[in-house]
Write a protein that holds these residues in place. Structure first.
Motif, PDB file in Angstrom:
ATOM      1  N   ALA B  20      34.445  46.699  51.062  1.00  0.00           N
ATOM      2  CA  ALA B  20      34.027  48.098  51.170  1.00  0.00           C
ATOM      3  C   ALA B  20      34.445  48.812  49.891  1.00  0.00           C
ATOM      4  CB  ALA B  20      34.680  48.763  52.373  1.00  0.00           C
ATOM      5  N   SER B  21      33.667  49.770  49.447  1.00  0.00           N
ATOM      6  CA  SER B  21      34.033  50.562  48.277  1.00  0.00           C
ATOM      7  C   SER B  21      34.572  51.911  48.739  1.00  0.00           C
ATOM      8  CB  SER B  21      32.817  50.786  47.371  1.00  0.00           C
ATOM      9  OG  SER B  21      32.470  49.565  46.745  1.00  0.00           O
ATOM     10  N   ARG B  22      35.691  52.313  48.150  1.00  0.00           N
ATOM     11  CA  ARG B  22      36.324  53.587  48.514  1.00  0.00           C
ATOM     12  C   ARG B  22      36.763  54.288  47.225  1.00  0.00           C
ATOM     13  NH1 ARG B  22      38.264  52.835  54.036  1.00  0.00           N
ATOM     14  NH2 ARG B  22      36.441  51.917  55.033  1.00  0.00           N
ATOM     15  N   PHE B  23      36.871  55.628  47.337  1.00  0.00           N
ATOM     16  CA  PHE B  23      37.319  56.419  46.189  1.00  0.00           C
ATOM     17  C   PHE B  23      38.784  56.797  46.342  1.00  0.00           C
ATOM     18  CE2 PHE B  23      32.765  56.733  45.953  1.00  0.00           C
ATOM     19  CZ  PHE B  23      32.517  56.694  44.590  1.00  0.00           C
ATOM     20  N   PHE B  24      39.522  56.679  45.250  1.00  0.00           N
ATOM     21  CA  PHE B  24      40.954  57.000  45.249  1.00  0.00           C
ATOM     22  C   PHE B  24      41.282  57.804  43.992  1.00  0.00           C
ATOM     23  CE2 PHE B  24      40.544  53.218  47.836  1.00  0.00           C
ATOM     24  CZ  PHE B  24      41.387  53.482  48.913  1.00  0.00           C
ATOM     25  N   ASP B  25      42.442  58.489  44.025  1.00  0.00           N
ATOM     26  CA  ASP B  25      42.901  59.234  42.849  1.00  0.00           C
ATOM     27  C   ASP B  25      43.256  58.260  41.722  1.00  0.00           C
ATOM     28  OD1 ASP B  25      42.620  61.579  44.249  1.00  0.00           O
ATOM     29  OD2 ASP B  25      44.728  61.625  44.894  1.00  0.00           O
ATOM     30  N   GLU B  26      43.157  58.763  40.494  1.00  0.00           N
ATOM     31  CA  GLU B  26      43.585  57.963  39.339  1.00  0.00           C
ATOM     32  C   GLU B  26      45.038  57.528  39.536  1.00  0.00           C
ATOM     33  OE1 GLU B  26      41.779  57.125  36.570  1.00  0.00           O
ATOM     34  OE2 GLU B  26      39.985  58.057  37.453  1.00  0.00           O
ATOM     35  N   GLY B  27      45.348  56.333  39.081  1.00  0.00           N
ATOM     36  CA  GLY B  27      46.734  55.867  39.135  1.00  0.00           C
ATOM     37  C   GLY B  27      47.147  55.326  40.484  1.00  0.00           C
ATOM     38  N   THR B  28      46.210  55.166  41.385  1.00  0.00           N
ATOM     39  CA  THR B  28      46.583  54.623  42.689  1.00  0.00           C
ATOM     40  C   THR B  28      47.021  53.159  42.562  1.00  0.00           C
ATOM     41  OG1 THR B  28      45.971  54.583  45.028  1.00  0.00           O
ATOM     42  CG2 THR B  28      44.345  53.750  43.463  1.00  0.00           C
ATOM     43  N   THR B  29      47.706  52.699  43.564  1.00  0.00           N
ATOM     44  CA  THR B  29      48.251  51.336  43.541  1.00  0.00           C
ATOM     45  C   THR B  29      47.749  50.554  44.754  1.00  0.00           C
ATOM     46  OG1 THR B  29      50.166  51.949  44.876  1.00  0.00           O
ATOM     47  CG2 THR B  29      50.381  52.186  42.475  1.00  0.00           C
ATOM     48  N   PRO B  30      47.847  49.224  44.714  1.00  0.00           N
ATOM     49  CA  PRO B  30      47.494  48.446  45.915  1.00  0.00           C
ATOM     50  C   PRO B  30      48.261  48.925  47.138  1.00  0.00           C
ATOM     51  CG  PRO B  30      47.680  46.976  44.051  1.00  0.00           C
ATOM     52  CD  PRO B  30      48.134  48.322  43.573  1.00  0.00           C
ATOM     53  N   ARG B  31      49.538  49.240  46.985  1.00  0.00           N
ATOM     54  CA  ARG B  31      50.342  49.669  48.128  1.00  0.00           C
ATOM     55  C   ARG B  31      49.750  50.933  48.767  1.00  0.00           C
ATOM     56  NH1 ARG B  31      55.495  48.322  49.287  1.00  0.00           N
ATOM     57  NH2 ARG B  31      55.998  47.730  47.141  1.00  0.00           N
ATOM     58  N   LYS B  32      49.336  51.893  47.907  1.00  0.00           N
ATOM     59  CA  LYS B  32      48.780  53.147  48.436  1.00  0.00           C
ATOM     60  C   LYS B  32      47.447  52.900  49.138  1.00  0.00           C
ATOM     61  CE  LYS B  32      51.030  56.185  45.080  1.00  0.00           C
ATOM     62  NZ  LYS B  32      50.862  56.897  43.783  1.00  0.00           N
ATOM     63  N   VAL B  33      46.632  52.015  48.564  1.00  0.00           N
ATOM     64  CA  VAL B  33      45.342  51.704  49.192  1.00  0.00           C
ATOM     65  C   VAL B  33      45.566  51.038  50.546  1.00  0.00           C
ATOM     66  CG1 VAL B  33      43.238  50.328  48.994  1.00  0.00           C
ATOM     67  CG2 VAL B  33      44.149  51.515  46.980  1.00  0.00           C
ATOM     68  N   ILE B  34      46.495  50.099  50.567  1.00  0.00           N
ATOM     69  CA  ILE B  34      46.789  49.362  51.802  1.00  0.00           C
ATOM     70  C   ILE B  34      47.304  50.319  52.881  1.00  0.00           C
ATOM     71  CG2 ILE B  34      48.425  47.682  52.769  1.00  0.00           C
ATOM     72  CD1 ILE B  34      48.100  46.182  49.997  1.00  0.00           C
ATOM     73  N   LEU B  60      45.936  50.542  39.590  1.00  0.00           N
ATOM     74  CA  LEU B  60      44.541  50.101  39.721  1.00  0.00           C
ATOM     75  C   LEU B  60      43.639  50.882  38.769  1.00  0.00           C
ATOM     76  CD1 LEU B  60      44.380  49.781  43.616  1.00  0.00           C
ATOM     77  CD2 LEU B  60      44.256  47.899  41.959  1.00  0.00           C
ATOM     78  N   GLN B  61      42.553  50.226  38.364  1.00  0.00           N
ATOM     79  CA  GLN B  61      41.583  50.829  37.443  1.00  0.00           C
ATOM     80  C   GLN B  61      40.225  50.965  38.135  1.00  0.00           C
ATOM     81  OE1 GLN B  61      42.788  51.629  34.352  1.00  0.00           O
ATOM     82  NE2 GLN B  61      44.754  50.679  34.902  1.00  0.00           N
ATOM     83  N   GLN B  62      39.401  51.840  37.591  1.00  0.00           N
ATOM     84  CA  GLN B  62      38.032  51.998  38.073  1.00  0.00           C
ATOM     85  C   GLN B  62      37.336  50.631  38.169  1.00  0.00           C
ATOM     86  OE1 GLN B  62      36.060  54.647  38.959  1.00  0.00           O
ATOM     87  NE2 GLN B  62      34.170  53.453  39.049  1.00  0.00           N
ATOM     88  N   ASP B  63      36.644  50.423  39.283  1.00  0.00           N
ATOM     89  CA  ASP B  63      35.852  49.207  39.532  1.00  0.00           C
ATOM     90  C   ASP B  63      36.688  47.961  39.820  1.00  0.00           C
ATOM     91  OD1 ASP B  63      33.469  50.613  39.211  1.00  0.00           O
ATOM     92  OD2 ASP B  63      33.462  50.262  37.041  1.00  0.00           O
ATOM     93  N   ASP B  64      37.998  48.113  39.954  1.00  0.00           N
ATOM     94  CA  ASP B  64      38.805  46.950  40.329  1.00  0.00           C
ATOM     95  C   ASP B  64      38.406  46.462  41.721  1.00  0.00           C
ATOM     96  OD1 ASP B  64      40.299  46.677  38.059  1.00  0.00           O
ATOM     97  OD2 ASP B  64      42.114  47.615  38.859  1.00  0.00           O
ATOM     98  N   VAL B  65      38.548  45.153  41.914  1.00  0.00           N
ATOM     99  CA  VAL B  65      38.331  44.561  43.238  1.00  0.00           C
ATOM    100  C   VAL B  65      39.706  44.138  43.779  1.00  0.00           C
ATOM    101  CG1 VAL B  65      37.238  42.703  44.544  1.00  0.00           C
ATOM    102  CG2 VAL B  65      36.031  43.753  42.601  1.00  0.00           C
ATOM    103  N   LEU B  66      40.098  44.774  44.864  1.00  0.00           N
ATOM    104  CA  LEU B  66      41.403  44.522  45.476  1.00  0.00           C
ATOM    105  C   LEU B  66      41.212  43.658  46.718  1.00  0.00           C
ATOM    106  CD1 LEU B  66      44.462  45.157  45.962  1.00  0.00           C
ATOM    107  CD2 LEU B  66      43.701  47.196  47.209  1.00  0.00           C
ATOM    108  N   ALA B  67      41.867  42.496  46.752  1.00  0.00           N
ATOM    109  CA  ALA B  67      41.796  41.608  47.926  1.00  0.00           C
ATOM    110  C   ALA B  67      43.163  41.573  48.591  1.00  0.00           C
ATOM    111  CB  ALA B  67      41.374  40.201  47.497  1.00  0.00           C
TER     112      ALA B  67
END
Lengths: 228, 75
Positions: B20-34, B60-67
């Protein structure tokens, strides 16, 4: 290879060569954990024709094992898992020698790791998996990893010197929640892949799972090879 | 910025299948997304960003794919 062995494993031939069947007969495989994964792994290794199995588990069968553990039967409840498995394999044919060790693997290191070719990780907790991976590293042994939960499983091979287990679970020694739900279909599938990978290690065959792993979701039927 | 999230095994239950694609603030991290997905970080086994193992607190950067893979330890 005698004619009896040829007949016994004649339906292996064509998939594997006579030389590979001989390699199996000469091989020793250590199976750590004789519950869900371990039961199917032991069964399939014996039917392939593995010559020696060292099998280790301190537990006895209980009623809650029956949903997924091959050797858990009404009549084996309360018996050591290793002893039940060994008895079954001896009834199957006479070509697989089984050494049952009804103890923790940490207490039988000399028997389990000093003279074996491959170790199969069929444990049920993460802390023990870290300990087993460390022992395999010390003995320069390949470790065939499998783990299951609900409809989901993972399987991979840590070659000697590899870091797969640490990569999967991190370095912290934390205990997973006890007694997760596990289905028999998940267990049998992951165990079968572990056996295929064990055979390929013995044959010296390459595999995309070497120092790699895959994540399997039987509910949505996805098989993801993880590029590392 | 847009991040593509891939969940595996029981992390998909009640969320979404695979990506799924989601929008996050700049500088977000895997931990914050999770955390934003309601996943307990103690249940997380492996985090990969663009097919490489990643630290939960990496940027994380724009267009990164986080698994994100759960710890599976049963046998």
């Amino acid at each position: 290879m005698g004619s009896k062995t040829t007949n016994l494993f004649s339906r292996n031939l064509g998939s594997i060569t006579a030389d590979q069947q001989f390699i199996l007969q000469e091989a020793t495989v250590t199976v750590i954990g004789c519950g869900g994964l371990g039961g199917f792994v032991i069964e399939e290794l014996a039917r392939l024709g593995a010559g020696s199995l060292y099998i280790c588990d301190p537990d006895t069968f209980s009623t809650s094992n029956i949903n997924r553990q091959l050797y858990a039967l009404s009549e084996t409840l309360g018996q050591y898992k290793t002893e039940v498995a060994a008895k079954r394999i001896r009834l199957m044919h006479g070509r697989t020698a089984v050494l049952p060790l009804p103890t923790r693997f940490q207490e039988a290191k000399k028997q389990l790791f000093a003279n074996t070719d491959v170790v199969v990780d069929c444990l049920d907790n993460i802390e023990s998996r870290h300990e087993l991976a460390k022992l395999c590293g010390q003995h320069e042994l390949p470790l065939v990893h499998g783990a299951v939960r609900q409809w989901y499983g993972q399987v991979g091979v840590q070659l000697a010197g590899g870091t797969l287990i640490q990569d999967l679970y991190g370095s912290e020694r934390e205990q997973e929640q006890s007694a997760p739900s596990v289905l028999s279909c998940t267990v049998a599938l992951i165990a079968s892949i572990q056996v295929a990978e064990t055979a390929k290690l013995l044959f010296g065959m390459d595999s995309p799972l070497h120092n790699n792993w895959m994540s399997i979701d039987l509910r949505r039927m996805t098989f993801d090879m993880i590029a590392r | 910025m847009e991040i593509t999230i891939k969940l595996f095994a029981y992390f998909r239950d009640g969320r979404f299948k695979e990506a799924a694609s989601r929008f996050f603030d700049e500088g977000t991290t895997p931990r914050k997304v999770i955390t934003s997905l309601g996943i307990d970080s103690d249940d997380v086994g492996v985090i990969m960003v663009n097919n490489r193992h990643a630290d939960p607190d990496s940027c994380l950067q724009q267009d990164d794919v986080l698994a994100v893979f759960p710890k599976i330890g049963g046998g």
